[in-house]
Design an enzyme around this catalytic site. Structure first.
Site, PDB file in Angstrom:
ATOM      1  N   ASN A 108     -15.051 -18.964  32.024  1.00  0.00           N
ATOM      2  CA  ASN A 108     -13.924 -18.765  31.106  1.00  0.00           C
ATOM      3  C   ASN A 108     -14.077 -17.418  30.407  1.00  0.00           C
ATOM      4  OD1 ASN A 108     -11.643 -19.499  29.470  1.00  0.00           O
ATOM      5  ND2 ASN A 108     -13.062 -19.932  27.787  1.00  0.00           N
ATOM      6  N   HIS A 110     -13.181 -15.433  27.076  1.00  0.00           N
ATOM      7  CA  HIS A 110     -12.821 -15.781  25.702  1.00  0.00           C
ATOM      8  C   HIS A 110     -12.854 -14.536  24.820  1.00  0.00           C
ATOM      9  CE1 HIS A 110     -12.298 -18.329  22.212  1.00  0.00           C
ATOM     10  NE2 HIS A 110     -13.253 -17.625  21.611  1.00  0.00           N
ATOM     11  N   SER A 137     -16.089 -12.401  25.722  1.00  0.00           N
ATOM     12  CA  SER A 137     -17.236 -13.007  26.414  1.00  0.00           C
ATOM     13  C   SER A 137     -16.755 -13.723  27.671  1.00  0.00           C
ATOM     14  CB  SER A 137     -17.911 -14.067  25.529  1.00  0.00           C
ATOM     15  OG  SER A 137     -18.269 -13.548  24.270  1.00  0.00           O
ATOM     16  N   ASP A 146     -15.679 -23.598  24.624  1.00  0.00           N
ATOM     17  CA  ASP A 146     -16.150 -22.210  24.502  1.00  0.00           C
ATOM     18  C   ASP A 146     -17.650 -22.164  24.175  1.00  0.00           C
ATOM     19  OD1 ASP A 146     -13.527 -21.267  24.946  1.00  0.00           O
ATOM     20  OD2 ASP A 146     -13.044 -21.423  22.817  1.00  0.00           O
TER      21      ASP A 146
END
Ligand code: GRF
Length: 218
Positions: A108, A110, A137, A146
């Site tokens: 992911n 972020h 990130s 997250d």
């Protein structure tokens, strides 16, 4: 070394500028990807146009019920057999089913220097806290929102005159470079997650890789 194109799926919800970055990097030969599927949680996502233009199959999965959503996402992903699944601006939370089906294969992007500011409104939260730096990130996805191990980061300076939109606009291009460089590592099969830790070239990382001004991760 495995030099076959990296089989990939990308999940989006909105603009899809990060998806476009991957498509462009692939077309220019900077990375070697086989983007097999783009899933969108929103039928009107602008990012779907990028996928269509590149001839990538798309699937809209906009279930309101999260267990139906997880089932459909998992089935679609299983079908296309990805080595890497990129959540690029995907605004839904994935549950246990897709996570269990693809351990260590979901990443992911972020917009914060995790572990700072998981969740939403990261730019405003960084401004409110008076942070000198903000950034983005890329992390492996785990059940904690997250909260998975961070692979790589990019930092930008926060300016005194910054607003949340200004900060977001400046971070955007750096975030795209971070994604391109990080996916390049995956293309060379250099990154993996083992026991909730990031390994690069077989070595356990104690800190995230940082993107320098020349777009190299160090
Ligand atoms: C990016 O800022 C990313 O960090 C966040 O959502 C945004 C997606 O932008 N997760 P886009 O849809 O790729 O343009």
């Amino acid at each position: 070394m495995n030099s076959a194109p990296l089989r990939m799926a990308v999940l989006i919800s909105g603009t899809g500028s990060n998806l476009k970055t991957l498509i462009d990097a692939n077309e220019s030969g900077a990375v070697n990807l086989d983007i097999r599927l783009v899933i969108s949680s929103n039928k009107d996502a602008k990012g779907l146009e990028h996928a269509c233009r590149a001839g990538i199959p798309i699937k809209v999965i906009a279930e309101s019920n999260s267990s139906d959503q997880d089932k459909q996402v998992t089935a679609s992903l299983v079908n296309c057999d990805p080595e890497l699944i990129v959540l690029a601006g995907y605004m839904r939370i994935l549950g246990a089913e897709p996570l269990d089906a693809f351990p260590g294969r979901l990443i992911n992007l972020h917009p914060s220097l995790l572990p700072l500011y998981p969740g939403l409104d990261t730019y405003q939260r960084a401004l409110d806290a008076g942070d000198k730096f903000h950034g983005a990130s890329i992390h492996f996805v785990t059940p904690e929102l997250d909260g998975g191990p961070v692979i790589s980061q990019v930092q930008i300076k926060v300016l005194e005159i910054d607003s949340a939109p200004a900060l977001a606009a400046r971070l955007g291009p750096r975030e795209h470079s971070l994604l391109r460089s990080t996916v390049e590592l995956f293309c060379h099969r250099r990154v993996e997650m083992k026991h909730d830790h990031v390994y690069v070239d077989g070595r356990k990382q104690t800190e995230p890789l940082l993107l320098n001004e020349n777009d190299q991760l160090e």
